[in-house]
Design a protein around this motif. Sequence first.
Motif, short mmCIF file in Angstrom:
data_model
loop_
_atom_site.label_atom_id
_atom_site.label_comp_id
_atom_site.label_asym_id
_atom_site.label_seq_id
_atom_site.Cartn_x
_atom_site.Cartn_y
_atom_site.Cartn_z
N VAL A 177 0.85 -1.20 0.00
CA VAL A 177 0.00 0.00 0.00
C VAL A 177 0.88 1.24 0.00
O VAL A 177 0.65 2.20 -0.76
CB VAL A 177 -0.97 0.00 1.19
N VAL A 178 1.91 1.25 0.83
CA VAL A 178 2.85 2.38 0.86
C VAL A 178 3.57 2.50 -0.48
O VAL A 178 3.73 3.59 -1.02
CB VAL A 178 3.85 2.21 2.01
N ALA A 179 4.01 1.37 -1.01
CA ALA A 179 4.71 1.39 -2.30
C ALA A 179 3.80 1.92 -3.41
O ALA A 179 4.23 2.72 -4.24
CB ALA A 179 5.19 -0.02 -2.65
N ALA A 180 2.54 1.50 -3.40
CA ALA A 180 1.60 1.94 -4.44
C ALA A 180 1.35 3.44 -4.34
O ALA A 180 1.30 4.15 -5.35
CB ALA A 180 0.29 1.18 -4.32
N CYS A 181 1.18 3.95 -3.11
CA CYS A 181 0.93 5.38 -2.94
C CYS A 181 2.12 6.20 -3.42
O CYS A 181 1.95 7.23 -4.09
CB CYS A 181 0.64 5.68 -1.47
N SER A 182 3.30 5.75 -3.10
CA SER A 182 4.51 6.45 -3.55
C SER A 182 4.62 6.42 -5.06
O SER A 182 4.96 7.42 -5.70
CB SER A 182 5.75 5.80 -2.93
N THR A 224 2.31 8.94 -6.86
CA THR A 224 2.86 10.30 -6.77
C THR A 224 3.99 10.50 -7.78
O THR A 224 4.06 11.52 -8.47
CB THR A 224 3.38 10.58 -5.35
N GLN A 225 4.88 9.50 -7.89
CA GLN A 225 5.99 9.62 -8.83
C GLN A 225 5.51 9.63 -10.28
O GLN A 225 6.06 10.36 -11.11
CB GLN A 225 6.96 8.47 -8.61
N LEU A 226 4.49 8.84 -10.59
CA LEU A 226 3.99 8.79 -11.96
C LEU A 226 3.46 10.16 -12.42
O LEU A 226 3.54 10.50 -13.60
CB LEU A 226 2.88 7.74 -12.09
N GLN A 227 2.95 10.93 -11.47
CA GLN A 227 2.40 12.24 -11.84
C GLN A 227 3.47 13.25 -12.24
O GLN A 227 3.17 14.30 -12.80
CB GLN A 227 1.55 12.80 -10.71
N TYR A 243 11.44 -0.49 -2.48
CA TYR A 243 10.47 -1.11 -1.58
C TYR A 243 10.63 -2.63 -1.52
O TYR A 243 9.76 -3.32 -0.98
CB TYR A 243 9.04 -0.74 -1.98
N SER A 244 11.76 -3.12 -2.05
CA SER A 244 12.06 -4.56 -1.99
C SER A 244 10.87 -5.40 -2.42
O SER A 244 10.38 -6.26 -1.68
CB SER A 244 12.50 -4.96 -0.57
N CYS A 245 10.37 -5.12 -3.61
CA CYS A 245 9.20 -5.83 -4.13
C CYS A 245 9.41 -6.22 -5.58
O CYS A 245 10.42 -5.87 -6.20
CB CYS A 245 7.95 -4.97 -3.99
#
Length: 376
Positions: A199-204, A207-210, A275-277
């Motif tokens: 969830v944290v990774a997705a939110c970040s 923001t970066q994509l914008q 995010y180690s994913c």
Amino acid sequence: MGKEHLIQIRRDLHRIPEIGFQEFKTQQYLLDLLNKLPQDRLEVRTWKTGIFALVKGTNPKKTIGYRADIDGLPITEETDYDFQSEHPGFMHACGHDLHMTIAIGILMHFIENPISDSVLFLFQPAEEGPGGAEPMLNSEIAQEWRPDIITALHISPELPVGTIATKPGLLFANTSELFIDLKGKGGHAAYPHTTNDMVVAACSLVTQLQSIVARNVDPLDSAVITIGKITGGTVQNIIAENARLEGTIRTLSVESMDRVKERIEAIVKGTEIGYSCQAKIDYGSMYHQVFNDEALTTEFMDYISKNTSYHVNECSEAMTGEDFGYMVDQVSGFMFWLGVNSSYGLHHAKLQPDEAAIDVAVNVMSKYISFKATQS
């Protein structure tokens, strides 16, 4: 075929919206209509859930193509119609019920009023996805009945009835779907240090994509990245192991689309490291820009302006996507907006186009196609 008959056809079609390549009832309804017409100059062939209908000319030297898309959208209808969708969760919310009806009206005109050239009607499935235009035009039937020019329209809720809007050159954008899946390590909400929270990774990542458009696309060009849906996690006290972003990309040039995708891939790679994913990108359906043939479009606008009472407006290009772009990439042609005067826009559950626009479009295209048949 009178106005009232066409309005009834539109209402019948409105009741049975179906999504791409599942338009079985729609195809059968159209076939039943076509089978009731005089058959001496009409030849009909099916392709998947679509239809080719060729009205043969009296002395054909070319074939004029006309395309109508036939699929609906996964939207629950909220109109006050007494002919609402009978398929729960699906609606003709993009006007394809009008598009089909207009094509039937034009076809009937040329059955009753023969012209020298042949007119090919393409009732195309899957415009909303995954895309039916390109494979339909590349089919064996289309290769045999290859149109020399091709035209289409799209309803415009913002424009009044009686208005036609188009422009030479770029009309609709390049589009691509965007799906990003993230996989980390879930766990107990009380022990975040033992997990990799998606969830944290997705939110970040959102923001970066914008930042991509603002810092990687020429300010004199245009692009859009929209993330319309985020899903992740299971319950409030478990850190999410998975997350999914769903969105769309729109650009006014092929080069910008390539550049935007390069930057998305770089940012997603950074998310994997940070995010180690693990991440996976899927661009889903991609539609080519609609680029109107400049000479044909100018001729069309001049003809309608001088030979009808309708208003012709030169519009700006739009960020909307349309797989008709694949057709005009292979065959000279154009698309135009048809005013339908609705308070609600395309893809809205309350879209209610004015049915008077059906007669406008049938008149416009019958006149223009007849005019084209007089040219050598």
